[in-house]
Structures are given as C-alpha cells and as structure tokens.
Design an enzyme around this catalytic site. Structure first.
Site, PDB file in Angstrom:
ATOM      1  NE  ARG B 115      -4.106  -2.035   1.815  1.00  0.00           N
ATOM      2  CZ  ARG B 115      -4.017  -3.009   2.730  1.00  0.00           C
ATOM      3  NH1 ARG B 115      -3.146  -2.905   3.721  1.00  0.00           N
ATOM      4  NH2 ARG B 115      -4.802  -4.058   2.648  1.00  0.00           N
ATOM      5  CE  LYS B 137      -1.735  13.052 -15.722  1.00  0.00           C
ATOM      6  NZ  LYS B 137      -2.097  13.236 -17.141  1.00  0.00           N
ATOM      7  CD  GLU B 179       5.802  16.297 -23.971  1.00  0.00           C
ATOM      8  OE1 GLU B 179       5.111  17.243 -23.558  1.00  0.00           O
ATOM      9  OE2 GLU B 179       5.308  15.231 -24.390  1.00  0.00           O
ATOM     10  CE  LYS B 214       3.820  17.289 -15.847  1.00  0.00           C
ATOM     11  NZ  LYS B 214       4.043  16.024 -16.511  1.00  0.00           N
ATOM     12  CD  GLU B 224      -5.036  15.227 -17.488  1.00  0.00           C
ATOM     13  OE1 GLU B 224      -4.078  14.620 -16.981  1.00  0.00           O
ATOM     14  OE2 GLU B 224      -5.390  15.095 -18.660  1.00  0.00           O
ATOM     15  NE  ARG B 228      -1.221  16.778 -14.677  1.00  0.00           N
ATOM     16  CZ  ARG B 228      -0.559  16.007 -13.828  1.00  0.00           C
ATOM     17  NH1 ARG B 228      -0.932  15.988 -12.571  1.00  0.00           N
ATOM     18  NH2 ARG B 228       0.439  15.270 -14.219  1.00  0.00           N
ATOM     19  CG  ASN B 232      -3.645  16.262 -22.294  1.00  0.00           C
ATOM     20  OD1 ASN B 232      -2.702  15.519 -22.034  1.00  0.00           O
ATOM     21  ND2 ASN B 232      -4.727  16.350 -21.542  1.00  0.00           N
ATOM     22  CG  HIS B 235       0.422  15.292 -25.642  1.00  0.00           C
ATOM     23  ND1 HIS B 235       1.098  16.483 -25.785  1.00  0.00           N
ATOM     24  CD2 HIS B 235       1.301  14.447 -25.026  1.00  0.00           C
ATOM     25  CE1 HIS B 235       2.312  16.380 -25.258  1.00  0.00           C
ATOM     26  NE2 HIS B 235       2.465  15.152 -24.800  1.00  0.00           N
ATOM     27  CG  HIS B 239      -1.188  10.368 -26.897  1.00  0.00           C
ATOM     28  ND1 HIS B 239      -1.755  10.904 -25.762  1.00  0.00           N
ATOM     29  CD2 HIS B 239       0.101  10.111 -26.584  1.00  0.00           C
ATOM     30  CE1 HIS B 239      -0.837  10.984 -24.809  1.00  0.00           C
ATOM     31  NE2 HIS B 239       0.301  10.519 -25.280  1.00  0.00           N
ATOM     32  CG  HIS B 256       5.815  11.061 -26.540  1.00  0.00           C
ATOM     33  ND1 HIS B 256       4.479  10.723 -26.507  1.00  0.00           N
ATOM     34  CD2 HIS B 256       5.911  12.209 -25.802  1.00  0.00           C
ATOM     35  CE1 HIS B 256       3.803  11.617 -25.790  1.00  0.00           C
ATOM     36  NE2 HIS B 256       4.657  12.526 -25.348  1.00  0.00           N
TER      37      HIS B 256
END
Lengths: 352, 352
Positions: B115, B137, B179, B214, B224, B228, B232, B235, B239, B256
């Site tokens: 945990r 994340k 980025e 960021k 998000e 936030r 993207n 993206h 993506h 990427h």
C-alpha cells in the site's frame, strides 16, 4: 440505523441506503455503472440489489470466481480488460457487491483504472461489513502474501444491508464475529460480553457499533502509522496460524475469524506476561473462544513454522514482529515486542 | 540551478541534488534502498549515480528490460516479487533511474507495494526530465492502451542531472524537445523561439523553465480536472499518430516527441479554424517543426485509423474527443471539440 460519517464518505444502513446510492449516482452523473460480483453474490445478492436500486444509467455486471485464491493481479487484469472493452471511462462507477475479496480487489481495480475512478462498497458477509469494507484499505495478494499489492483509497459510500447475511453460512457469521470480539476487547467490552452471553444478540447493533469504533480509529490514523495498529489485536499470531493452516496440505483450512480468535487467546497470554493484563481474564478469554469456535489442534511441530510465517508479515520493519497487547480490556498498547520463546509458550497455552 | 518546490517534495538540480538525496535517506532512516534500472541505464547511468550518492544503507539493483513494450503489469509483478524476495518492507525506498518507462512504472510499483512505499525519481532522458517524472502520474500500459493502469502519487524528491543526457541519442533529445516546445507555445514563447533559432541553446535552462511551468500547472490542478489539460496540447492528435505508427506493421515507429510535434501542427490548424489563432503562426509552426523533425509521410489512408485511435484516449468522456487549442501563443482554451472532418483536414494540412 444512524448513518456513520467517515472523512469524505458515509456508511449508510438498511434499505434507505439504496436511495442514498441513487442520489449519489444522479448527483455525479456517472457515464456508466459496473457491479463486481462473484458466483455466489451474483446468484444470492444481486437480485436484491437490483430490486432496491433504481437508476436509468447503463449497468454492466462483472463476475469473478469466488475465493481468496482469486484475489490476485491476474483477476485484476481480467476486470481491467473487461471494463476497457465495455467502454468504462473516468466517469464510470464501480460498485463492489460481495465479501472481503470483492471489496478489497474491487477497490484496488477502481483506484488504479485510468488512475482512479469512483467506487462504492456493498459488503455481503459479516467480516467485510465490520472490517474489510471500511477503512480505505484496498489490495490483492501476491503469491501467499496477503494484501501485498494495494493502495489506500476511500469509496464514495458504503452500504450495510444485514439482509445479505442470510446468504452466508453460520461458519462465515462466526468468522466475522471474531472481529466484533476484537473491537470489544480493545474498545468496548460490552460487545464481547453480549457475544459470550448466551442470549440472542442483535447483529445489526453489533455491526453498527463495530463500524463506529473502526471508523474512529481510522479517522485518527488513516495510514496505520500509530493507533490504527490496534486493529491488529489477535492478528499477528492469528495471521500466522491462518497462513499455516492454508498452506499445509495435511491441515484443513480454518476461517480468518477462527484464526484471529486463536490469536486473541495467545496474545492475551502475551499481554499477561509482558504487560499487566490479569491472568484471570486470559483464562476467561480462552474459555469463551473455545466455547464459540471449538478447539483447533495445534501440535508442537506446528509452532515453529507458524512463527516463521509471522516474520513475513508486512507490518514488520527490520524483521521484528510487532504486537498490540492489552494492559486491560479497553486499554491497549501498540508496538510491543515478544521473544520467540514467549510466542511459542503462548501458542502452547492455547493448546493446553 | 535553483530548486523547484512542488507540494510535498522538491526537484533538485545538478550534483548538489545527490547530497539532498543522502539527507533524505538519513532523515527517513530507510531500512533498505532499491534502484530500478533498465539494461541501458544500468550500464550508462548507474555508475555515475553510485559515484555521487553516498550512503551506508544496503542498496539492491533491480533491472528490467528497456522499452515501452515492457511497461506493463507483468513487469510490475516481476519487480514486486523481487522486492519481496529481497525483504523490502514499508520503510524501504525505491529510486527510479531511467526514462519515462522506468519512472512511470517504478512510481506505480512503489505506490502499490504494501500500500505504498517512498520513491525518488531520477529521470535520465530529456522527455522524462521535462515531463514524465514531474506531476505525480504513475502507471503502466494495458495492451495497447497507454497508462491505462496507474495512480496519482508523488515522489519524495526528483533529481535532474543533465549529465545523463550524454547517454541518450540525438533523436531522443529531439523527442524531449517537443515537450519543451509545447510549454513554449502554451506558457512562454521564448522557449519555442530559442529552440527554433539556430543558436546553441542552454539545455539546462530550458529544462528548468519547462519544469517550472509544469509544476505551476500541476499545483493548480493535480488531478487533471481542468487547467492541467493544457499539458495535452499537441497530444490529442499526437497520441493517435504515435499509436498508429507503433501498431502498423508496414510503418516505422516514430518517437513520442516526433508524434507530438505533428500533433502541434495539426492542432494549431484546428486552433485557427475553431478559435482565432492567426493563420500566419500556423504556417510558422509547421515550418519550424518540419525544420527540426523532418516530414513524416501520412497518407490519405492513414487518417481514418488515426482518428479511430484518438477515440480510445482515456481523457475522453462519453466518446467525445477533447482538445486544448490556442487563441494565441500563451493563451489556451481547454475542452474544445472539433468535427471529424476538421480533424481530417488538419492532418491533411500537415501532410500538404
């Protein structure tokens, strides 16, 4: 019964709880609802749930196989994949309907799906009502190690509906009773007195009081850094006994509650040796437990392997076995240590 | 470089960061330290790490195979099992040393082991320095779905040591640069100007400024739910393009950053059609991107399958594709919608 409020969510009782669930669903405008069940709860609990819960949202049922042996990452993979195929998104809700395996695993699946979706727990066994579903612990086993993988995450709501208890066996009820006895010894001796008295008990009252106690403990120490360790009363030796009987091919497995009951007898003995817990109460506990659960034979040869298993407990730091012991009823002390000799003696005491 | 402070942790730069790590380790008195690496970072980064990090705690190295294809639950199972065998407990620390796969997967493994245990991120690629390691994340892929399983969890510390960039290829550096361009267009156009100018850039400055941006965004909206989403930018289409080139057997996979660069061109086009983003700047972006990344051939036949992949993005609710678009440089708008025809047109524009 009165609603119990936890940090960010509430525990609702009886039929009115389903109205609260309907309000939650409409308030949060979930995109879809998934209900996680096992073979047993699909057959015996899901019909009642669907009868009492009214919603116009799409509902999908996800079924896993019953039993602790399926409480693992492979089962999670199955559920994550099904949810993905059925188009679950971040605004989906997962409702768990079942015992501790379903609520623990379901909570983990929900908390990790797309970095976390909402979930609601509806425990259907006594054990999960008084213990597993409340307190924010989710998780699955890794091999023989219980709850090795998991996160702390709170449900949006818990529903306690004692009607589901009619779907479980007397032995399962007795198993859950051990956790109620635990809350009794550490926080409210009346719970223990009621259970060991021979009168008919009001189970809903006992459940409500147990949850009240657990909730107060968890509110004070959500991540188990201090006082929450009291919930391990009886569990240090109990878990060792439970794992040992589960793993030994020549032994018949015993329930969690049966193991914890044995653990409470042994740890009461330790309390009398290490703290000032009265010897008279140790004998009183042993008698009451054997009255309720019968006597499980633990041989001389079993004791060392049980202690070896206790050393693997995830609550241990630096390999030291950690106990909560009692000064007296309702008066506990966390972070106690006991020598291996004394632990051995305590198990022999149960067996004597 | 100045330390950047996030909620509960800090981002330290250069060699002094290793002293901060040593302080953290001694302050928290960890029982043991695990370092997660892949084949590449074990060979090229671990020696420097061990040279600069002084501790008397036991250190165990856990190595996984390099590559996005190994960013899955099976790899997590392997790491959880090794940690268990090596006696990791709740007071162990996991240090991730590698690119985005290592920091994302390592963060998830740590946050779910018993945990949750502490972890520290040491990103070694430009992409993971400016993006993956910061922002809480963690996660792994489920089949083709990126980061489908994960949690929000913060490291105890992030170390940015640009020396590690000497261990990665020019193409990887260019990938991370996309980025930085992203932060430039949405928050600080100077970043974009510096990169498209032909002068020698100071990469450490660009990294520092990107992380600053960021961090501010994430502090404002950690989960998000709103602002936030600006991260993207580029993206949504990016993506789709990335997944398509990864999955198509006859296409060569692109990085990427290369995919996100294409995405920024297309989404700049959408911005000019849906908002008031100046057409002149759309052309300027396209020119700069093709200058840096070259032109990737996307045929007419590729466009529909790319759009189909975009619909699977976990940021979508109710199947609607969600964009962040620009009114102008440094002036964005989240939660924009675009028709499929327009999306198609935007990809054709890149290709024209």
């Amino acid at each position: 019964m009165t609603t119990i409020n936890a940090t960010t969510y509430s525990i609702h009782f009886d039929e009115k709880a389903y109205h609260e669930l309907a309000s939650l669903v409409s308030k949060n405008n979930y995109s879809s609802i998934f209900v996680l069940v096992d073979d047993n709860t699909l057959e015996h609990c899901y019909p009642r749930f669907m009868q009492l819960f009214a919603t116009d949202k799409p509902i999908e049922v996800i079924q896993i196989e019953a039993g602790e042996i399926h409480k693992n990452i492979e089962t999670c993979m199955g559920v994550w994949n099904v949810m993905t195929e059925l188009g679950a998104d971040r605004k989906s809700l997962l409702i768990t309907l079942g015992g501790g395996v379903i609520t623990d695993l379901g909570g983990f699946v929900a908390s990790t799906f797309k970095r976390g979706i909402d979930f609601v727990n509806i425990p259907t066994t006594l054990l999960s009502m008084v213990d597993a579903s409340v307190g924010g612990k989710t998780g699955v086993d890794l091999g023989v190690l219980k709850n090795q993988i998991g996160v702390f995450a709170n449900p949006e709501m818990i529903i306690i509906d004692a009607e589901y208890l009619h779907t479980v066996s007397t032995r399962e009820i007795r198993s859950g009773t051990a956790e109620i006895i635990k809350y009794g010894m550490t926080h409210d001796i009346e719970l223990f007195n009621e259970i060991r008295g021979n009168d008919q008990v009001n189970i809903v009252d006992l459940i409500h009081r147990s949850i009240e106690i657990k909730n107060e403990v968890v509110l004070e120490d959500p991540k188990e850094q201090g006082v929450r360790k009291v919930l391990n009363w009886g569990h240090t030796i109990g878990h060792g006994v439970e794992s040992y009987f589960l793993e030994s091919p020549e032994k018949e497995a015993i329930t969690h509650g049966e193991a914890i009951a044995i653990g409470m007898v042994c740890e009461a003995y330790l309390s009398s040796k290490i703290l000032d817990f009265p010897k008279k109460k140790v004998l009183e506990i042993k008698e009451a437990i054997i009255n309720i659960y019968g006597k499980v034979a633990i041989n001389e040869d079993d004791i060392q392997p049980i202690i070896a298993l206790m050393k693997h407990d995830k609550k241990n730091i630096n390999g030291e076995i950690n106990f909560v012991l009692l000064n007296d009823y309702e008066d506990f002390k966390i972070n106690c240590k006991a020598s291996e000799d004394l632990i051995q003696e305590s198990i022999a005491f149960y067996n004597s």
